[in-house]
Design an enzyme around this catalytic site. Structure first.
Site, short mmCIF file in Angstrom:
data_model
loop_
_atom_site.label_atom_id
_atom_site.label_comp_id
_atom_site.label_asym_id
_atom_site.label_seq_id
_atom_site.Cartn_x
_atom_site.Cartn_y
_atom_site.Cartn_z
N THR A 94 0.86 -1.18 0.00
CA THR A 94 0.00 0.00 0.00
C THR A 94 0.89 1.22 0.00
OG1 THR A 94 -1.73 -1.17 1.23
CG2 THR A 94 -1.82 1.23 1.23
N LYS A 170 -7.09 1.15 -3.12
CA LYS A 170 -6.72 0.59 -1.82
C LYS A 170 -6.82 1.65 -0.72
CE LYS A 170 -5.31 -2.02 1.47
NZ LYS A 170 -4.00 -2.65 1.60
N LYS A 239 -0.92 6.27 8.59
CA LYS A 239 -0.19 6.47 7.34
C LYS A 239 -1.12 6.41 6.14
CE LYS A 239 1.48 3.05 5.30
NZ LYS A 239 1.12 2.13 4.18
#
Length: 292
Positions: A94, A170, A239
């Site tokens: 990711t 994602k 994040k």
């Protein structure tokens, strides 16, 4: 097909193990040597460096922690440079949309095909080979990776010819998951404020109007306060929400609730909860209500 796998962490190790068990000729590398040595039990060949793993490989798969690790291994570690023209690089981590686009451009400039293929599913899903794989890139490149995807996942979802489109998808999904956790935390605190046990409230809600895997799994973790071991660390959730906001700004897409989530995740990290499962985000609402 000679394949290589870089990054044998919580998710990468079972994904690579499934490939090795399926008989794929696999070379593996990890920053610490232990995981690679364990994969050797299934026939994988440990490599001493990312470049060594990549050299002579038809398909190189990377499953690294974040943008910095991905760049350090693929670029600074020489993995991309070691790939021969005509090879395929599949990045299943990711990462930021901008990072995905940059890696695709650098790969293409070397004659290397590039596919972004982040995954949906926790470690138990990876172990079972039942991941949902979100793929972006040229159709012919994805087709080359598909036999490997079929070993690691239950379905491959294709989201366009540009690899970074899969990265955007994602991040959007992870934003939705964070939103669900935040909503359950606030709603449970509301119920508790009126004398109803939060666990009872969540059991009802996730068995009726929100009877979906994400709500049920995270709802059970919130109800039982089971935040360790972390299936996905809260710090990584922070994040990803930051990356979603970054991608949203680039696309001129307002995401006001994402900004709230970012601040609440920072609140949790400030209280020492960054290494807990990100279901612990629900503790922020409870703390503000004076219940913990």
């Amino acid at each position: 097909m000679q394949a290589a796998f870089l990054g044998l962490g919580t998710m990468g190790a079972p994904m690579a193990a499934n490939l090795a068990k399926a008989g794929v000729a696999l070379r593996v590398w990890n920053r610490s040597e232990g995981p690679a040595a364990r994969l050797a039990e299934f026939g994988a060949e440990p490599a001493a460096s990312p470049a060594e793993a990549a050299r002579g490989t038809d398909v190189l798969i990377a499953m690294l922690a974040d943008d910095a690790a991905t760049s350090a291994v693929l670029l600074d570690g020489g993995a991309l440079e070691a790939l021969a023209p005509g090879a395929l690089l599949v990045n299943m981590a990711t990462v930021a949309v901008a990072v995905g686009a940059s890696l695709a451009a650098q790969a293409e400039s070397r004659g290397v095909a590039y596919v972004a293929a982040p995954v949906l599913g926790r470690v138990n899903v990876a172990e079972a080979g039942e991941l949902n794989i979100l793929a972006g890139g040229r159709a012919d490149a994805i087709n080359r990776a598909q036999p490997l995807f079929d070993v690691m996942g239950r379905k491959t979802w294709r989201f366009g010819d540009r690899p970074e489109q899969a990265n955007a998808v994602k991040l959007a999904v992870n934003f939705m998951l964070a939103s669900a956790i935040e909503t359950m935390g606030e709603a449970a605190s509301l119920a508790e404020g009126h004398g109803v046990a939060g666990a009872d409230f969540l059991a009802m809600a996730t068995s009726t109007v929100f009877a979906a895997p994400a709500y049920q799994g995270y709802g059970a973790a919130i109800a039982s306060e089971t935040f360790e071991p972390a299936g996905f660390k809260l710090s990584l959730g922070l994040k990803d929400v930051r990356l979603a906001l970054e991608a949203a700004e680039a696309a001129r897409t307002p995401m006001p609730f994402a900004a709230v989530l970012r601040d609440n995740l920072i609140d949790a990290v400030a209280h020492g909860e960054g290494d807990l499962d990100w279901a612990a985000l629900a503790k922020v609402a409870a703390r503000r209500a004076g219940r913990i």
